[in-house]
Design an enzyme around this catalytic site. Structure first.
Site: not given
Ligand code: BGP
Length: 479
Positions: A170, A379
């Site tokens: 990302e 993800e």
């Molecule tokens: C993505 C990232 C992850 C994770 C996820 C959830 O952007 O790659 O590392 O954190 O988001 O985000 P958050 O924890 O802010 O809800």
């Protein structure tokens, strides 16, 4: 398009789950590990929710065997994790810290013994602080050499066992938070620098992909992109143009460059007019073209809806909801280009993230039409308040519903003709959310860890764990 029958998931479909080093490992200064930008940032008061840090996180560093055992019991086919650069090179470069390599050796071997395919992410945001101090990290072209050197060491060391690699996780998010919103390290707001940093990251990404193909010719590598497809708020051509603008600047700007090694015209012209386009050096585009990925990693959480935003008096960027109180996020935009607006057709989570499984199918189709590359969903998941009830059960049926509807959308996309390699639920265990502490949980496995106090960190399978186990066993037929 409605299919009479859906195509089955491919036989070798990679059903899995994901994590990132800083969010799970803990052991932040053990066995020779150097400090990362996050180790420093979380110590600045007010930066994270209730001052949470990844010092302990969910202690995966010491409990990886138990975690892999739980993965194996669930029948997981793949596990995506990231390597902490500072475990390998405590100062970003120089002498290798053997203990760091050993940890990942053990983890990878444990996965292989249990027939779980490792997917290794080279960079999930934890930059060696030494490089930030020395030359500003991503702000300098020197990062290209250091990131390549670090990556090549990993290719040489793990390439015999690891065939799937993610280069940058990302880039659009870590640079946006780091150099535009100032909510991630190094906490800077500078639009011009933001685009320059991105140019360096693009070059670094291309450079490691180029090297990868020399070292691991039978492997596959690609960046993971946080793609949030743009919708128009109405059929008004002005709103449609706003959504187009968002798609150009927020998506094509990155993905076109990864795949085609050139910046998209519309976005480039806009940035040049504004004096924001990055400085390019001779040979840059050659390198960008040489670093073509084998697949694109898609991190999908939600879609975003846009409407027109006047140049005069239009709204600018604003903060996101890190409170967990529904409805506290504010619309944001770029005057003259677009502004966001809530989509009345979609439910939202407590953190105001839109729940939109159709959006995943749309993302997969748009990416396939434009780039024609296989896609790894690296993800997807739901962050919610989960409660361990008195019987020791976590009834996360809302998560099951979320995952089920997204998996159906994937199968529809596969039936449409999209080449999907695998699906990684974010996340396997509960873990530290960068800005939301431990209260925003994503895991299939609950971890008894909280913002305050010391806890036993025990692992408890949630209802979603048992449900996903059946999904994997049936290769997606039992949903
Ligand atoms: C993505 C990232 C992850 C994770 C996820 C959830 O952007 O790659 O590392 O954190 O988001 O985000 P958050 O924890 O802010 O809800």
């Amino acid at each position: 398009m409605i299919h009479q029958t859906l195509k089955p998931f491919p036989k070798d479909f990679l059903w899995g789950a994901a994590s990132a080093a800083y969010q799970v490992e803990g052991a932040w200064d053990e066995d020779g590990k150097g400090a990362s930008n996050w180790d420093k940032f979380v110590r600045i008061p007010g930066k994270t929710f209730k001052g949470t840090t990844g010092d302990v996180a969910v202690d995966h560093y010491h409990r990886y065997k138990e975690d892999v055992r739980l993965m194996a019991e669930m029948g997981m086919k793949t596990y995506r994790f990231s390597v902490a650069w500072t475990r390998i090179f405590p100062n970003g470069r120089g002498e290798i810290n053997q203990k760091g390599l050993e940890f990942y050796d053990h983890l990878i071997n444990e996965l292989k013994v249990n027939k779980i395919e490792p997917i290794l992410t080279l960079y999930h945001w934890d930059l060696p602080q030494a490089l930030q101090d020395e030359y500003g990290g991503w702000e300098s072209r020197r990062i290209i050499e250091d990131f390549t050197n670090y990556s090549v060491e990993l290719f040489k060391h793990f390439g015999d066992r690891v065939k799937y690699w993610v280069s940058l996780n990302e880039q659009n998010i870590f640079t946006n938070h780091g150099y535009h919103l100032a909510t991630h390290p190094p906490g800077i707001k500078d639009e011009k620098l933001f685009y320059q940093v991105n140019h360096h990251a693009n070059l670094a990404n291309a450079s490691v992909i180029k090297e990868f193909h020399k070292y691991i010719p039978d492997g596959k590598i690609g960046p993971s992109f946080a793609y949030s497809p743009s919708y128009a708020a109405s059929s008004s051509p002005k709103d449609i143009m706003a959504a187009e603008n968002a798609e150009e600047l927020n998506s094509h700007w990155w993905m076109d460059t990864y795949v085609w090694g050139k910046y998209p015209e519309v976005a480039w012209n806009y940035l040049e007019e504004k004096g924001l386009a990055p400085l390019i050096e001779k040979g840059d585009f050659d390198l960008l073209k040489e670093g073509k990925p084998d697949f694109i990693g898609l991190n999908y959480y939600q879609t975003t809806t846009f409407e027109e935003n006047p140049l005069e008096g239009g709204i600018g960027s604003s903060e996101m909801n890190t409170t967990g109180k529904k409805g506290t996020s504010k619309d944001s935009g770029i005057p003259g280009l677009y502004k966001t607006i809530a989509n009345p057709n979609l439910e939202r989570t407590n953190w105001d993230w839109n729940i939109d499984p159709q959006g995943l199918r749309i993302a997969l189709r748009r990416m396939t039409n434009r780039y024609g590359l296989p896609i790894l969903i690296s993800e997807n998941g739901l962050g919610e308040y989960d409660k361990l009830d008195a019987d020791g059960v976590v009834q996360d049926d809302y998560r099951i519903e979320y995952l089920r509807s997204h998996i159906i959308a994937i199968q529809e996309a596969i039936s449409d003709g999209v080449d999907v390699m695998g699906y990684c639920v974010w996340s396997f265990t509960d873990l530290l959310s960068w800005l939301n502490g431990f209260q925003k949980r994503y895991g299939l496995v609950y971890v008894n860890q909280h913002e305050e106090g010391v806890h036993d960190l025990r692992r408890i399978k949630k209802n979603s764990y048992y449900w996903y186990k059946k999904v994997i066993e049936s290769n997606g037929t039992s949903l």
